[in-house]
Enzyme design. Structure first.
Site, PDB file in Angstrom:
ATOM      1  N   LYS B 176       0.834  -1.201   0.000  1.00 42.19           N
ATOM      2  CA  LYS B 176       0.000   0.000   0.000  1.00 42.19           C
ATOM      3  C   LYS B 176       0.867   1.249   0.000  1.00 42.19           C
ATOM      4  CE  LYS B 176      -3.448   2.867   0.337  1.00 42.19           C
ATOM      5  NZ  LYS B 176      -4.502   2.955   1.335  1.00 42.19           N
ATOM      6  N   LYS B 244      -0.464  11.384   6.313  1.00 43.54           N
ATOM      7  CA  LYS B 244      -0.161  10.266   7.217  1.00 43.54           C
ATOM      8  C   LYS B 244       0.553   9.152   6.448  1.00 43.54           C
ATOM      9  CE  LYS B 244      -2.820   6.684   7.859  1.00 43.54           C
ATOM     10  NZ  LYS B 244      -3.855   5.688   8.155  1.00 43.54           N
TER      11      LYS B 244
END
Lengths: 295, 295
Positions: B176, B244
């Site tokens: 990811k 983030k």
């Protein structure tokens, strides 16, 4: 096809791209006059019936539509404005099309000088590479006069399938540089993602299969990514040409007072590639810098 | 469907993504136990038959398969390892799946601790956003034990259509983050190309139409590009979440001694977005920095 109804075409610059493009025009039935700095690169075309000329000036004297696809802006300047250049030979009413990726401001300047001699000059750089040229599937981004564009469109359609007039002289160059600006940062992202996946111990090909159809997906990831993974760095498009384009983009962004930090970062990396003598590798060989931990 | 043959599922984290995902599981006939920090965000699910629990621990005690999709790594740590966390309640033989985008090293650590209690934990972050979640068309990148993966695959297939086990615990997170690394530089390139085109006086939409199918083309250019041009900065995916993810990628790249200059550059720009209070705009609102000439 009755060739007597078709305008005579001139073609200057018969490198990898130009040769394929000129061949399509020849096969469409146009009479073709050719010039190239290295004469031997025209031999395949001459065998097919193209006629050799000794200078751009001579090409222009014979042709109604003159196409150029050459190296650097300084070459474009010489071929158009030099003593043996196109404008020295072109008849009033003829149209020249520069398909080189070159400077937008130079394109506008040449078009202006040419207009004073009643010659229209369009800038019409392409994307799609050697394969697009071979298959007549180039994208062609055009700037210049719309009447001239309409007249040459059938000729452009011999070479490309995605052709648009985008504005006045220089607009084709701006659009092509926009294309290169997007690619410059994207290829960095692709290099970094693949390097990270490999360093994390993943099978990068398996990762590409999952992410390639989503938000990260695109031509760079899906076409250049597998080449990076397999170590295939042969040039579809050479690093030194991409560096030229990045330089043109940075130069014209400066003229606009536009700061493009991603492009600047890409330029620093590509300069490092040239410093290492990787000029003639594919532009995706940027990945080798990352492999060597020299990015 | 006979629900008695299906394992009971726990679902923790019913935000925009989680709510859609949990609903698919419920509609497939599974009994569903839910917990969320804000209870009101579970009400739509409870109306559909989901059963409320007072803590992750209680969810785990009821379920054989526990799914989490929450905020930040510190939340993941608390929900798994805290006193009222999943591992405090989970039965031996159960499987937990963390679908949060989180730290790969944390994922490996949780899986290790869980294994000592005979609980398998998979990391399985997703891409595809709110629309992918709603349409059960997520890509799901999984790390962890392959027997556990096979057991939960029917449940994952309720939520996604592009699901791959990519390696041991942490591998899903690495994949990811690879995805986010590619996007980070690509979105910069898209912003810069469009800004350049507009500043050059071109119709950026017309340029996108020509370049979008070629070497510059991809999801970012073709989906986010038109939004930038039209000034639509509503969040499909919020800037603060992307920041983030970039932070997690940089942190783990550091652990690998990997220098990723494109990612670093993107982080500097995104940090500037946060400094300007644009946290909750879409991540493609990065374009506004370029518009303001503050990139």
């Amino acid at each position: 096809m009755n060739t007597t109804t078709l305008p005579a075409i001139g073609f200057i610059g018969t490198g990898i791209m130009g040769k394929s493009m000129a061949l399509h025009i020849l096969k469409a039935g146009y009479r073709l006059y050719v010039f190239n700095r290295s004469k031997e690169k025209t031999s395949a075309l001459i065998e097919q019936g193209a006629l050799w000329c000794e200078s751009p000036k001579e090409v222009a004297a014979h042709a109604e539509i003159i196409i150029t696809i050459i190296g650097y802006p300084k070459d474009v300047e010489e071929v158009y404005l030099g003593a043996n250049g196109i404008l020295a030979g072109a008849k009033a009413g003829s149209i020249a099309i520069d398909m080189t990726t070159s400077s937008p401001t130079l394109a506008a300047r040449i078009a202006k000088v040419a207009a004073e001699r009643e010659v229209a000059v369009l800038d019409a750089p392409v994307s799609g590479g050697d394969i697009g040229a071979r298959d007549a599937r180039l994208s062609i981004m055009v700037g210049g006069d719309s009447a001239a564009f309409k007249r040459v469109l059938p000729v452009l359609e011999c070479m490309g399938n995605n052709i648009a007039l985008l504005g006045p002289a220089g607009s084709g160059q701006y659009a092509k540089l926009c294309n290169q600006i997007v690619i410059a940062s994207t290829i960095m992202g692709v290099c970094e993602g693949i390097r990270y996946a490999q360093e994390a111990g993943l099978d990068a090909s398996a990762v590409l299969k999952v992410i390639g159809s989503g938000a990260a997906g695109g031509t760079q990831l899906n076409v250049q990514g597998p080449r990076m993974i397999s170590g295939d760095f042969a040039p579809g498009f050479m690093a030194e040409h991409f560096v030229k384009d990045i330089g043109l983009a940075i130069e014209s962004a400066k003229e606009m007072n536009l700061h493009l930090p991603g492009l600047d970062q890409a330029q620093r990396l590509y300069q490092r590639m040239l410093d290492k003598g990787m000029n003639r590798d594919g532009y995706h060989a940027l990945y080798q810098l990352y492999l060597a931990n020299e990015a």
